[in-house]
Scaffold this active site. Structure first.
Site, PDB file in Angstrom:
ATOM      1  N   HIS A  39     -15.555 -69.884  20.135  1.00  0.00           N
ATOM      2  CA  HIS A  39     -15.493 -70.002  21.605  1.00  0.00           C
ATOM      3  C   HIS A  39     -14.193 -70.549  22.139  1.00  0.00           C
ATOM      4  CE1 HIS A  39     -17.677 -71.470  25.258  1.00  0.00           C
ATOM      5  NE2 HIS A  39     -16.866 -72.210  25.230  1.00  0.00           N
ATOM      6  N   GLU A  40     -13.670 -71.661  21.353  1.00  0.00           N
ATOM      7  CA  GLU A  40     -12.297 -72.110  22.007  1.00  0.00           C
ATOM      8  C   GLU A  40     -11.273 -71.161  21.738  1.00  0.00           C
ATOM      9  OE1 GLU A  40     -12.758 -74.786  23.869  1.00  0.00           O
ATOM     10  OE2 GLU A  40     -14.901 -75.222  23.255  1.00  0.00           O
ATOM     11  N   HIS A  51     -11.400 -68.950  24.694  1.00  0.00           N
ATOM     12  CA  HIS A  51     -10.371 -69.592  26.032  1.00  0.00           C
ATOM     13  C   HIS A  51      -9.130 -69.309  25.535  1.00  0.00           C
ATOM     14  CE1 HIS A  51     -13.621 -71.254  28.238  1.00  0.00           C
ATOM     15  NE2 HIS A  51     -14.169 -72.085  27.142  1.00  0.00           N
ATOM     16  N   GLU A  84     -14.900 -68.847  30.993  1.00  0.00           N
ATOM     17  CA  GLU A  84     -15.923 -68.973  30.323  1.00  0.00           C
ATOM     18  C   GLU A  84     -16.570 -67.616  29.685  1.00  0.00           C
ATOM     19  OE1 GLU A  84     -16.222 -71.714  29.337  1.00  0.00           O
ATOM     20  OE2 GLU A  84     -18.193 -71.775  28.010  1.00  0.00           O
TER      21      GLU A  84
HETATM   22 ZN    ZN Z   1     -15.967 -72.917  27.171  1.00  0.00          ZN
END
Ligand code: ZN
Length: 499
Positions: free
Chosen positions: A264-265, A268, A294
């Site tokens: 997830h990170e 980003h 996101e």
């Molecule tokens: Zn996030």
């Protein structure tokens, strides 16, 4: 280049230096700062942020931006600089209306409140946090009355995080989703659940760090422009497109959550690392729209990471690094990462029930800012909605209303962006497959680089120069809709749960 544009670039460089310092202080506070470092960090942060606020709202910059908007200067600017000047002018005009004294009070209140929230969560005692929350709500109302006098307060808050996304649009897409999702979740929860006993073992922490490295590398995190740290809650911080940092939280009782936090990170970070260099150091040089941001972390985490095919090329290597997974087959692993549970905690939720956790927060925020529900009533409201959507009630406020840090620094209107991100993902997946063919096949063949390339080309390179609704129109040719996401959920979970 005109003298005035050169002067603007100089001011941006000055602001960037201040930004670097406050962000580094933040990184330090969240990762390795000892408890005793708090006062000094808080004071220095307030100083540098106030200094940056003073410059960005100064008469000098105001005049410079006015001059750059005059026809003879404007004609010389390319589209990117026009976007930058226009955005800075709009933001400055808003910020200049906030009294400096109010801004300092807000920064001080945020810092004190974050600390109180940590204490409250640790002791599961909402009464420690409640007065701070009340103060932040009041200060937020005060600030917005200066910055957005033309907007209803909750729309003003949403606009801060996802420019142009109003509550009318969000009500519509969340409504579409909720209508289809509640019955789907109920039938999933009533179906036979997979056996997860094999996963309940103690996992080596260093092995998890190695798996994180493998996963970040695999999805395309650029180590020459990024690094990692550890913090209570995972986050991504971009000092610039060439220095993007991600954190993670490793636990002995769970090796799967940290894998998905890493992906997830990493999603980003990959966004930030791939913004066109010409936009660096400006308001367009990173993505400022949290829903769009996101959408990228969630695309990697859910659409790709929770697809069994993502793991085919790497699962054997992951097993070697994390030996506790040695006798768990790829199919069993895939079943577990798509295990739907009625959990209390948003950050530990599967991709399906996650949506309901966000809808709950969106409704609580509307209750605060639109219906004037008091701070004292919020825990009970929270618990009632948990019971209604997921059929479970938190045993205490630490696993209820105190679980997230967002409201502790006054980030109201932030939560909906998580779900907007997933809703956009359904739309992006559809557009991507129309161009590249089956994502399942690309993943199984280890061609994840082609997927990343598509995201780089269509989304990342533009930084903030396209606003959210514009991104959807350019990339998907349509307005926001939850229909592709719902279809993705139905198809996928019908298979996993034999519905
Ligand atoms: Zn996030």
């Amino acid at each position: 280049m005109s003298d005035r544009l050169a002067k603007l670039k100089e001011t941006l460089a000055q602001l960037n230096r201040l930004y670097m310092i406050s962000e580094l202080l933040y990184w330090d506070m969240r990762t390795i700062m000892p408890e005793g470092g708090f006062e000094g960090h808080a004071e220095a942060t307030e100083h540098y942020q106030t200094e940056a606020f003073r410059i960005s709202t100064s008469d000098e910059l105001y005049e410079l931006l006015q001059e750059l908007s005059a026809p003879e200067e404007w004609e010389q600017l390319d589209d990117d600089w026009r976007f930058i000047v226009k955005t800075m002018r709009e933001e400055q005009e808003r910020d200049r209306r906030i009294p400096e004294e109010l801004f300092s009070r807000m920064v001080a209140a945020q810092t004190a409140s974050e600390r109180a929230w940590e204490e409250a969560k640790k002791n599961s005692d909402y009464s420690i946090f409640a007065p701070h929350l009340e103060k932040l709500i009041a200060l937020t109302r005060e600030v917005k009355s200066y910055t957005h006098p033309e907007l209803e307060i909750y729309d003003a808050l949403l606009d801060d995080y996802e420019k142009g996304m109003d509550s009318a649009t969000i009500d519509r897409v969340f409504g579409e989703l909720k209508e289809g999702l509640v019955p789907l979740v109920h039938s999933i929860l009533a179906a036979e659940q997979p056996d997860d006993t094999k996963f309940r073992v103690t996992y080596d922490l260093d092995a998890q760090r190695k798996v994180q490295k493998l996963l970040l590398t695999y999805i395309g995190f650029d180590w020459s422009k990024g690094t990692v740290g550890e913090s209570e809650h995972p986050f991504t911080l971009d000092l610039s497109a060439t220095d993007v940092r991600v954190t993670n939280h490793f636990r002995e009782d769970n090796a799967i959550d940290p894998m998905f936090s890493a992906i997830h990170e990493g999603g980003h970070a990959i966004f930030e690392q791939n913004v066109a260099p010409k936009l660096a150091g400006t308001v367009a040089g990173g993505c400022r729209y949290l829903g769009i941001h996101e959408s990228q972390s969630r695309f990697f985490e859910n659409i790709l990471g929770r697809n069994i095919n993502f793991w085919r090329p790497i699962y054997a290597d992951v097993q070697k690094l994390q030996p506790e997974l040695a006798d768990i087959s790829l199919e069993e692993f895939a079943r577990e990462i798509n295990h739907v549970r009625a959990s209390m905690i948003r950050t530990a939720a599967d991709e399906v029930t996650y949506c309901l956790h966000v809808i709950l927060r969106y409704e609580v925020e509307k209750a605060i800012f639109r219906e004037g529900v008091s701070v004292a009533e919020l825990p009970a409201l929270w618990n009632r909605k948990m019971e209604e959507y997921l059929g479970v009630v938190p045993a205490n406020d630490a696993e209820g209303i105190l679980q997230d840090m967002h409201w502790s620094d006054g980030s109201f209107g932030y939560f909906p962006t998580y779900l907007l991100g997933s809703i956009y993902d359904g739309m992006f997946l559809e557009a991507m497959e129309a161009e590249l063919g089956s994502v399942d096949e690309l993943l199984a063949a280890g061609r994840i680089g082609e997927i990343r390339g598509w995201l780089n080309r269509n989304i990342h390179q533009y930084g903030s120069t396209r606003r959210p609704k514009e991104v959807l129109r350019e990339v998907c040719g349509r307005e926001a809709t939850a229909e592709p996401l719902l279809r993705y959920f139905r198809e996928k979970y019908k298979k996993y749960y034999n519905l």
